[in-house]
Each structure stands twice: as structure tokens, then as C-alpha cells.
Motif scaffolding. Sequence first.
Motif, PDB file in Angstrom:
ATOM      1  N   VAL A   1     -17.327   1.439 -13.037  1.00  0.00           N
ATOM      2  CA  VAL A   1     -16.112   0.626 -12.934  1.00  0.00           C
ATOM      3  C   VAL A   1     -14.904   1.493 -12.614  1.00  0.00           C
ATOM      4  N   ALA A   2     -14.837   2.671 -13.247  1.00  0.00           N
ATOM      5  CA  ALA A   2     -13.687   3.548 -13.022  1.00  0.00           C
ATOM      6  C   ALA A   2     -13.626   3.999 -11.574  1.00  0.00           C
ATOM      7  N   TYR A   3     -14.780   4.308 -10.981  1.00  0.00           N
ATOM      8  CA  TYR A   3     -14.774   4.712  -9.570  1.00  0.00           C
ATOM      9  C   TYR A   3     -14.349   3.560  -8.675  1.00  0.00           C
ATOM     10  N   THR A   4     -14.900   2.407  -8.957  1.00  0.00           N
ATOM     11  CA  THR A   4     -14.551   1.232  -8.144  1.00  0.00           C
ATOM     12  C   THR A   4     -13.056   0.967  -8.217  1.00  0.00           C
ATOM     13  N   ARG A   5     -12.493   1.132  -9.407  1.00  0.00           N
ATOM     14  CA  ARG A   5     -11.059   0.913  -9.576  1.00  0.00           C
ATOM     15  C   ARG A   5     -10.260   1.909  -8.729  1.00  0.00           C
ATOM     16  N   GLN A   6     -10.710   3.177  -8.736  1.00  0.00           N
ATOM     17  CA  GLN A   6     -10.001   4.188  -7.955  1.00  0.00           C
ATOM     18  C   GLN A   6     -10.098   3.906  -6.456  1.00  0.00           C
ATOM     19  N   ALA A   7     -11.300   3.588  -5.978  1.00  0.00           N
ATOM     20  CA  ALA A   7     -11.489   3.317  -4.553  1.00  0.00           C
ATOM     21  C   ALA A   7     -10.704   2.084  -4.138  1.00  0.00           C
ATOM     22  N   ALA A   8     -10.727   1.062  -4.991  1.00  0.00           N
ATOM     23  CA  ALA A   8      -9.990  -0.163  -4.674  1.00  0.00           C
ATOM     24  C   ALA A   8      -8.495   0.097  -4.642  1.00  0.00           C
ATOM     25  N   PHE A   9      -8.040   0.933  -5.557  1.00  0.00           N
ATOM     26  CA  PHE A   9      -6.609   1.243  -5.581  1.00  0.00           C
ATOM     27  C   PHE A   9      -6.167   1.866  -4.266  1.00  0.00           C
ATOM     28  N   SER A  10      -6.978   2.807  -3.743  1.00  0.00           N
ATOM     29  CA  SER A  10      -6.626   3.459  -2.491  1.00  0.00           C
ATOM     30  C   SER A  10      -6.573   2.453  -1.349  1.00  0.00           C
ATOM     31  N   ALA A  11      -7.572   1.557  -1.280  1.00  0.00           N
ATOM     32  CA  ALA A  11      -7.603   0.576  -0.201  1.00  0.00           C
ATOM     33  C   ALA A  11      -6.436  -0.397  -0.304  1.00  0.00           C
ATOM     34  N   LEU A  12      -6.170  -0.896  -1.496  1.00  0.00           N
ATOM     35  CA  LEU A  12      -5.057  -1.834  -1.685  1.00  0.00           C
ATOM     36  C   LEU A  12      -3.721  -1.177  -1.371  1.00  0.00           C
ATOM     37  N   GLN A  13      -3.595   0.098  -1.760  1.00  0.00           N
ATOM     38  CA  GLN A  13      -2.354   0.818  -1.485  1.00  0.00           C
ATOM     39  C   GLN A  13      -2.128   0.937   0.021  1.00  0.00           C
ATOM     40  N   ASN A  14      -3.182   1.250   0.783  1.00  0.00           N
ATOM     41  CA  ASN A  14      -3.053   1.359   2.235  1.00  0.00           C
ATOM     42  C   ASN A  14      -2.706   0.012   2.862  1.00  0.00           C
ATOM     43  N   GLU A  15      -3.356  -1.063   2.409  1.00  0.00           N
ATOM     44  CA  GLU A  15      -3.053  -2.392   2.946  1.00  0.00           C
ATOM     45  C   GLU A  15      -1.587  -2.740   2.725  1.00  0.00           C
TER      46      GLU A  15
ATOM     47  N   GLY B   1       6.252  -4.701  13.939  1.00  0.00           N
ATOM     48  CA  GLY B   1       4.920  -4.505  14.484  1.00  0.00           C
ATOM     49  C   GLY B   1       4.394  -3.127  14.120  1.00  0.00           C
ATOM     50  N   ILE B   2       3.092  -2.925  14.353  1.00  0.00           N
ATOM     51  CA  ILE B   2       2.487  -1.640  14.039  1.00  0.00           C
ATOM     52  C   ILE B   2       1.307  -1.397  14.965  1.00  0.00           C
ATOM     53  N   LYS B   3       1.104  -0.116  15.337  1.00  0.00           N
ATOM     54  CA  LYS B   3      -0.014   0.276  16.185  1.00  0.00           C
ATOM     55  C   LYS B   3      -0.993   1.128  15.382  1.00  0.00           C
ATOM     56  N   ARG B   4      -2.178   1.324  15.951  1.00  0.00           N
ATOM     57  CA  ARG B   4      -3.222   2.084  15.260  1.00  0.00           C
ATOM     58  C   ARG B   4      -2.765   3.505  14.924  1.00  0.00           C
ATOM     59  N   ALA B   5      -2.107   4.157  15.855  1.00  0.00           N
ATOM     60  CA  ALA B   5      -1.657   5.539  15.601  1.00  0.00           C
ATOM     61  C   ALA B   5      -0.661   5.590  14.452  1.00  0.00           C
ATOM     62  N   GLU B   6       0.176   4.547  14.370  1.00  0.00           N
ATOM     63  CA  GLU B   6       1.149   4.501  13.280  1.00  0.00           C
ATOM     64  C   GLU B   6       0.460   4.294  11.937  1.00  0.00           C
ATOM     65  N   VAL B   7      -0.604   3.484  11.909  1.00  0.00           N
ATOM     66  CA  VAL B   7      -1.368   3.284  10.678  1.00  0.00           C
ATOM     67  C   VAL B   7      -2.021   4.600  10.256  1.00  0.00           C
TER      68      VAL B   7
ATOM     69  N   LEU C   1      -9.138  -0.669   9.163  1.00  0.00           N
ATOM     70  CA  LEU C   1      -8.158  -1.280   8.272  1.00  0.00           C
ATOM     71  C   LEU C   1      -7.412  -2.415   8.981  1.00  0.00           C
ATOM     72  N   LEU C   2      -7.009  -2.202  10.248  1.00  0.00           N
ATOM     73  CA  LEU C   2      -6.306  -3.241  10.997  1.00  0.00           C
ATOM     74  C   LEU C   2      -7.210  -4.445  11.260  1.00  0.00           C
TER      75      LEU C   2
ATOM     76  N   ASP D   1      -8.623 -11.046   7.648  1.00  0.00           N
ATOM     77  CA  ASP D   1      -8.180 -11.714   6.423  1.00  0.00           C
ATOM     78  C   ASP D   1      -6.989 -12.641   6.671  1.00  0.00           C
ATOM     79  N   GLY D   2      -6.507 -12.703   7.920  1.00  0.00           N
ATOM     80  CA  GLY D   2      -5.403 -13.590   8.237  1.00  0.00           C
ATOM     81  C   GLY D   2      -4.048 -13.061   7.824  1.00  0.00           C
ATOM     82  N   LYS D   3      -3.931 -11.743   7.633  1.00  0.00           N
ATOM     83  CA  LYS D   3      -2.656 -11.160   7.220  1.00  0.00           C
ATOM     84  C   LYS D   3      -1.887 -10.575   8.409  1.00  0.00           C
ATOM     85  N   LEU D   4      -2.598 -10.176   9.460  1.00  0.00           N
ATOM     86  CA  LEU D   4      -1.963  -9.628  10.655  1.00  0.00           C
ATOM     87  C   LEU D   4      -2.432 -10.402  11.885  1.00  0.00           C
ATOM     88  N   GLU D   5      -1.553 -10.471  12.882  1.00  0.00           N
ATOM     89  CA  GLU D   5      -1.876 -11.109  14.151  1.00  0.00           C
ATOM     90  C   GLU D   5      -1.953 -10.030  15.223  1.00  0.00           C
TER      91      GLU D   5
END
Length: 552
Positions: free
Chosen positions: A480-494, A506-512, A526-527, A533-537
Amino acid sequence: MSTVIPPRETLTVEFKSDHKRLSDTDLIEAIVCLANAEGGDLWLGVEDDGTPTGLHPEHFSLDGLAGLVAARTSPSLTVAVEAIEIKGIRVARIRVPKSPQETATRSGVYLRRRLKHDGTPECVPMLPHDRISRASTFGLLDVSARPVAGATLADLDPLERERLRQNVETFGGDKVLLELEDADLDGVLGLTHRQGDGTRTPTLTGLLLIGRESALRQLVPTHELAFQVMAQEAVRLNEFRRFPLLKALDWLETNFRPYNPEEEVRIGMFRVPVPKVDMDAFREAVANALIHRDYHRLGAVHVRLEDDALVVSNPGGLVEGVTLANILTTEPRPRNPALADALKRIGIVERSGRGVDTIYRGMLRFGRALPDYSRTDAHSVILRMPTGAADLDFLKLIVDEENRLNSRMPVDSLIALSALRQMKRLTIEELAGQIQRDAASAKRTLEALIERGMVEGHGTTRGRSYTLSASLYRNAGDKVAYTRQAAFSALQNEQMVLNYTRQHGGIKRAEVANLCHLSEDQASRLLNKLHKDGKLEKHGQKRWTFYTVLGQ
């Protein structure tokens, strides 16, 4: 930027009124006093309460003041003199360096600055033992190699010399020592000093290692070792001894063992002892205190077992060049080199001189907190070794890896793993501070742990962070602790991508990739996820593709 007078006098700040013209003698003595302590600033034209009253007319011109100081000190001191206007009042700040050797006025006055019991500073005469003590702190004099006035060969105990030989056998010391006759052994280890007439006189090292207790009491009255056991601030044991050092170490270890319970845990094919305090770290900490103590200062070496820590302290601060910020990495600089060398050859302490590594390893290997030197000051070195419960999962991890490599893990790696266990996530800069090395060394440590499968890296280039690997969390039964850490990183990037896109339209791949310290492929994934997920167009094709927040 305006200059402000310090609010009060301290060990490194001195105020001198010049309203009635401070005499040259008083000025030089005040400067010598600062130089023989930590150096500092002398403010001329300032009252004791910090009020500027100005320079005497004869001191308006400061051009010759530095030359006056150089001419009237021995060895000559080089000071920097600066005229400063404080609310229209002219004062002088004289910057005094810390002198690497004791400094006197040309008339032969030695003074040093110290703090009184109430924390205010004062200048006091620098007595002969103060000068010797200061020289040993700077590494200019090895007190332990000097013959002791009034000592004779009769003050050396044959039984203690035999104990020395037994210690060489027990601790794997230099076996050549066992082949030497007594006189040769004493000479090789620096226990005696041959005088000009051919006679031999015991040195401080000789008396400390194999001297008779009666001789130590008379000739080295500052030597004392205390063992105390505390229980919720009540004293359960409080013993003081003036034994020669090898006997003292035996006595201390014998008395300490009943308070150091040990359990055994099975790790693979091995049974591993888990003590309250690692005995190698214990021996090294006590031996270091005896080696580095100032034998010209009164006060015992204290070994105190408290409810939650073992505390080892010794009179005399850190030697010149050693600080809390480099204690792990600086070259060994014992205050008493002859004593240190003798104990190394006997086998009592690390032959490499890196005894602090043994202390760190003895703490970290069992998943305990780092050794704590933070209470150390100019007068004493204080080491606190927490005695909390061992982390058996962490110990198993270390033992398995050391068995696999057939070698001990580097201390830097142990610090990194311990920090990740506590902080969950770590950057290169954060580890560099903990191991007291540069960022390149910290990066090498972390990347080596990645190669061993013990650590995972997240992101690329600057801003890369690290966590313990999934396999370690899995082996510890804490997925669980690992999953929490990995999820935190992904959520932080999103979240960073969405915030950036809202702010900039707007944002481009290089900027991400640059924003989240990801590779181009990771940025694309990630993009695509945020788009799915319907968050970016998504807009455009191939190299002209960019994304906006849906509905923006």
C-alpha cells in the motif's frame, strides 16, 4: 545596505567606548583576546549597551590602525578596519581573524575571550594549560606524545601491559606488537619517550594505556570515566573510575552488557543478534571520546544510558577543521594523535581512522535514527545514539543485500535507504546534505541503489526524485505504501499539467516533459491519459499537436 550594530556583546562581538580615547594598550589587548577565541568584530566608538557615541578625534583617521595592531602583536595579526556612519555618528569596525596559534601583545600578555555563566563575554588571562589545550585543538601540538613531568617507568603497570597484549589478540591488532620485548613495545607504541641521556620517561599515552591507577590520579588528574544509567530521570547507576584506558574499557563494557538486552532473529540461514546498542558502535563511540578529549580540561568522559538513547560526551569541543557539517567526510584529525595511533594498532578502534562510519553503521543497519551530534559546543562533544526498537524488516533488507554482495553496504547507501524509509521521497540535493557530500556523489549513491533494485527514480534531469522500490515495499509486506507513493507522483504530474494549461491556454509535449521532468514518451502517455479522461482537448497533428483544458 546600511550597517547595523549587533544588539549585544557576544563571544565574537566586542564594544569599546572611545569617548575618552581608548588607549592603544587596551585596544591591542581586546583584539588579542578575540583572536585567541573565535575571532570576531571589535566596534570602536560603541558603549557596552550598544549605543554608538563615536570615535575620539585622534582616531578619526584609521589609516594606521591595522599597522599598529600588526606591530604590537606577536605573531603579527592582520585586521581589517572599516569606518562606519551610524545615524551620523562615526564608529569603526575592526574585523579580527581567529588566530591559528596563540597570540600575545608585544609586552607578552596572553588573553582569551570566554563566556561567563550568564552568557556575557569576558577577557581572562590565557594560562599555560590554556595555551597547550588550544595548540592541540589546532593540531599544532600532540599532548599525548609528550613525556609527563614527574613520571617514571615504575608508574607503568606490567599487568596492564599484559592486558594490552591480550587486546591485540582479541581485537585483531598488529600482531608484530606481540613479538616485541617490553621496552621495544613501549617505544613502538609511543608509551615512553627516550630522553637525551638515554633514559625513558612515560608519555601521556603510556600512562593512559598502562599506567598504575595511583600514578594516573596524581599525574593525570583530569582523566576520569563515568558510567550512568537513568530511568525516567532517576539515577539507577552512577559510577566513576580512573582506571587506565584498556582496563576502563573492559570495566565499562562489562557493566554495560546487562543493560543492553539482545534478541536473535533468523534471516535466511543466519541468526542475527539485535542488541539495544550495537557493541561495535558502542566501543567506537567511547574510544573516540577518550581519544579526542582534552586532557587539560577538568571533567569526565560520560557514558550515560537514558530511557531512549545512549549519550557519550567528552570535555573539549571539535578540533579545528571538524564541524557538524563535515564530521562524516573530513579527514581524521584526532586531538591526541599518538594515543589514537596506539589504539588503532592495538585494534580497539578503526585502523582507517573512520570510526564515525562504524557508529553510523551500527545505528542505521538496525533501522534506528541517525547519530545526533547537535548538542556539541565549543567545550564538549556530545553524541546521542537513539535506542528505539529495531526495524526488523529494514535489518533483513540490509543483511540480505550484504550477504548477496559478500560485503558491507557503504554508509552513504545506508543513510540514503534510511532517509527514504523516513521521508518516503528524496531528491539528490536532500541526500547530499545528509551524507555531507556534493550532488554528484549523492546522485551516484542513488543511481547505484537503482541498479541493485532497491530504489526507483522518478522523472529525469533536474528535479528527479527517488523512492524505495516496489520490490522492497513488497518484501516488507507494505504494498500500500508503494502504491501511495507512485500514485502521488502521477497525481502531482497531472495537477501540474492542468494548472499550467489553464494559466497559459495550452501545452505541448515538450513543455510537459520539461515541467514534470519526464521523457518524451512519458509525456506523451500522460497527455493521452488526460485526453482520454476528458480533462484535456487535443488540437493539431504530429509536431503541431497541443492541448487545452476541455471547455476552456
